[in-house]
Design a protein around this motif. Structure first.
Motif, PDB file in Angstrom:
ATOM      1  N   GLU A  88     -72.403  -1.822 -63.676  1.00 63.57           N
ATOM      2  CA  GLU A  88     -72.627  -2.850 -62.687  1.00 63.57           C
ATOM      3  C   GLU A  88     -71.302  -3.298 -62.081  1.00 63.57           C
ATOM      4  O   GLU A  88     -70.252  -3.159 -62.680  1.00 63.57           O
ATOM      5  CB  GLU A  88     -73.317  -4.046 -63.343  1.00 63.57           C
ATOM      6  CG  GLU A  88     -74.611  -3.676 -64.030  1.00 63.57           C
ATOM      7  CD  GLU A  88     -75.018  -4.683 -65.087  1.00 63.57           C
ATOM      8  OE1 GLU A  88     -74.402  -5.753 -65.181  1.00 63.57           O
ATOM      9  OE2 GLU A  88     -75.952  -4.367 -65.828  1.00 63.57           O
ATOM     10  N   CYS A  89     -71.402  -3.898 -60.873  1.00 66.05           N
ATOM     11  CA  CYS A  89     -70.205  -4.457 -60.246  1.00 66.05           C
ATOM     12  C   CYS A  89     -69.879  -5.773 -60.937  1.00 66.05           C
ATOM     13  O   CYS A  89     -70.755  -6.595 -61.180  1.00 66.05           O
ATOM     14  CB  CYS A  89     -70.463  -4.686 -58.765  1.00 66.05           C
ATOM     15  SG  CYS A  89     -70.697  -3.158 -57.857  1.00 66.05           S
ATOM     16  N   MET A  90     -68.619  -5.940 -61.239  1.00 62.13           N
ATOM     17  CA  MET A  90     -68.190  -7.177 -61.894  1.00 62.13           C
ATOM     18  C   MET A  90     -67.787  -8.197 -60.847  1.00 62.13           C
ATOM     19  O   MET A  90     -67.240  -7.848 -59.805  1.00 62.13           O
ATOM     20  CB  MET A  90     -66.994  -6.900 -62.805  1.00 62.13           C
ATOM     21  CG  MET A  90     -67.335  -6.173 -64.069  1.00 62.13           C
ATOM     22  SD  MET A  90     -65.945  -6.130 -65.208  1.00 62.13           S
ATOM     23  CE  MET A  90     -65.065  -4.721 -64.560  1.00 62.13           C
ATOM     24  N   SER A  91     -68.032  -9.456 -61.156  1.00 60.16           N
ATOM     25  CA  SER A  91     -67.580 -10.532 -60.292  1.00 60.16           C
ATOM     26  C   SER A  91     -66.061 -10.646 -60.428  1.00 60.16           C
ATOM     27  O   SER A  91     -65.456 -10.123 -61.365  1.00 60.16           O
ATOM     28  CB  SER A  91     -68.241 -11.853 -60.700  1.00 60.16           C
ATOM     29  OG  SER A  91     -67.738 -12.269 -61.968  1.00 60.16           O
ATOM     30  N   ASP A  92     -65.463 -11.345 -59.486  1.00 61.93           N
ATOM     31  CA  ASP A  92     -64.013 -11.582 -59.562  1.00 61.93           C
ATOM     32  C   ASP A  92     -63.659 -12.304 -60.856  1.00 61.93           C
ATOM     33  O   ASP A  92     -62.657 -11.997 -61.489  1.00 61.93           O
ATOM     34  CB  ASP A  92     -63.536 -12.399 -58.355  1.00 61.93           C
ATOM     35  CG  ASP A  92     -63.558 -11.600 -57.054  1.00 61.93           C
ATOM     36  OD1 ASP A  92     -63.624 -10.349 -57.125  1.00 61.93           O
ATOM     37  OD2 ASP A  92     -63.519 -12.232 -55.980  1.00 61.93           O
ATOM     38  N   GLU A  93     -64.504 -13.264 -61.243  1.00 59.68           N
ATOM     39  CA  GLU A  93     -64.259 -14.003 -62.481  1.00 59.68           C
ATOM     40  C   GLU A  93     -64.251 -13.054 -63.678  1.00 59.68           C
ATOM     41  O   GLU A  93     -63.376 -13.137 -64.546  1.00 59.68           O
ATOM     42  CB  GLU A  93     -65.323 -15.086 -62.682  1.00 59.68           C
ATOM     43  CG  GLU A  93     -65.150 -15.866 -63.966  1.00 59.68           C
ATOM     44  CD  GLU A  93     -66.293 -16.837 -64.244  1.00 59.68           C
ATOM     45  OE1 GLU A  93     -66.089 -17.713 -65.097  1.00 59.68           O
ATOM     46  OE2 GLU A  93     -67.372 -16.717 -63.627  1.00 59.68           O
ATOM     47  N   GLU A  94     -65.221 -12.147 -63.716  1.00 64.15           N
ATOM     48  CA  GLU A  94     -65.277 -11.189 -64.824  1.00 64.15           C
ATOM     49  C   GLU A  94     -64.057 -10.286 -64.844  1.00 64.15           C
ATOM     50  O   GLU A  94     -63.508  -9.997 -65.909  1.00 64.15           O
ATOM     51  CB  GLU A  94     -66.542 -10.329 -64.735  1.00 64.15           C
ATOM     52  CG  GLU A  94     -67.792 -11.022 -65.205  1.00 64.15           C
ATOM     53  CD  GLU A  94     -68.985 -10.106 -65.133  1.00 64.15           C
ATOM     54  OE1 GLU A  94     -69.242  -9.397 -66.127  1.00 64.15           O
ATOM     55  OE2 GLU A  94     -69.656 -10.100 -64.071  1.00 64.15           O
TER      56      GLU A  94
END
Length: 190
Positions: free
Chosen positions: A3-9
């Motif tokens: 999955e695509c990770m959020s910037d926070e992740e």
């Protein structure tokens, strides 16, 4: 997993990896715990959390993290049209089971024989899902610790079948073969 990770992740993952590399395992543990709560569908986060907990000697925390990784990977496997490839899910599930098995070999709490038995059980499952050199090597170690010499030799042989140049398994198999007077087979390994 894919999955695509959020910037926070992304920022947190880099922070966890940096903390691990610098030896700040407490911080790494906290960040992997945060990441696994942000996205509880990532078995890799739970595996990394378990690995750090194991390095800290927090056996129960490591065990729970690996069990959580197995649970998540099993759920992904059960989804008929999972976005992940079945092979990747199997390898992830096998990895989590193998990590849990190896944890029981490393544990210093509890009964050594009981831990070896639990290691063997998890490692046998890991090998059944997706055999790997590492899981077979740990399975052989569990068999050896339990006094199951023939089963240990068989696990080392299976590892060598996966990769004929796997030196660790070749060496490890050669020792009990020599002890058992099977010098011809032992000499062929070296």
């Amino acid at each position: 997993m894919g999955e695509c990770m959020s910037d926070e992740e992304l920022v947190l993952q880099e922070a966890a990896e940096t903390a691990e590399r610098s030896g700040d395992l407490e911080t790494a543990l906290d960040v992997w715990r945060t990441l696994s709560s942000i996205d509880a569908n990532r078995p890799d986060y739970f595996c990394k959390l378990g690995h750090v907990a194991e390095r800290l000697g927090r056996w129960a925390d490591a065990e729970q993290a690996f069990l959580d990784a197995i649970k998540v990977a099993s759920k992904l496997k059960a989804i008929p049209r999972t976005p992940e490839s079945p092979e990747l899910v199997d390898k992830t599930l096998s990895l989590a089971m193998g990590l849990l098995g190896s944890l029981f070999l490393a544990r210093t709490d509890g009964d050594r024989s009981a831990n070896a038995q639990r290691a063997k059980e998890w490692l046998e499952q890991a090998v059944a899902v997706a055999p790997s050199l590492t899981s077979l090597n740990f399975l052989a170690a569990a068999h050896h610790r339990l006094g199951e010499r023939e089963a240990a030799k068989d696990a080392f042989r299976r590892a060598i079948e996966l990769n004929e140049s796997y030196a660790e398994a070749r060496f490890s198999l050669g020792l009990p073969l020599a002890d058992d007077g099977q010098n011809v087979e032992g000499e062929r390994l070296h």
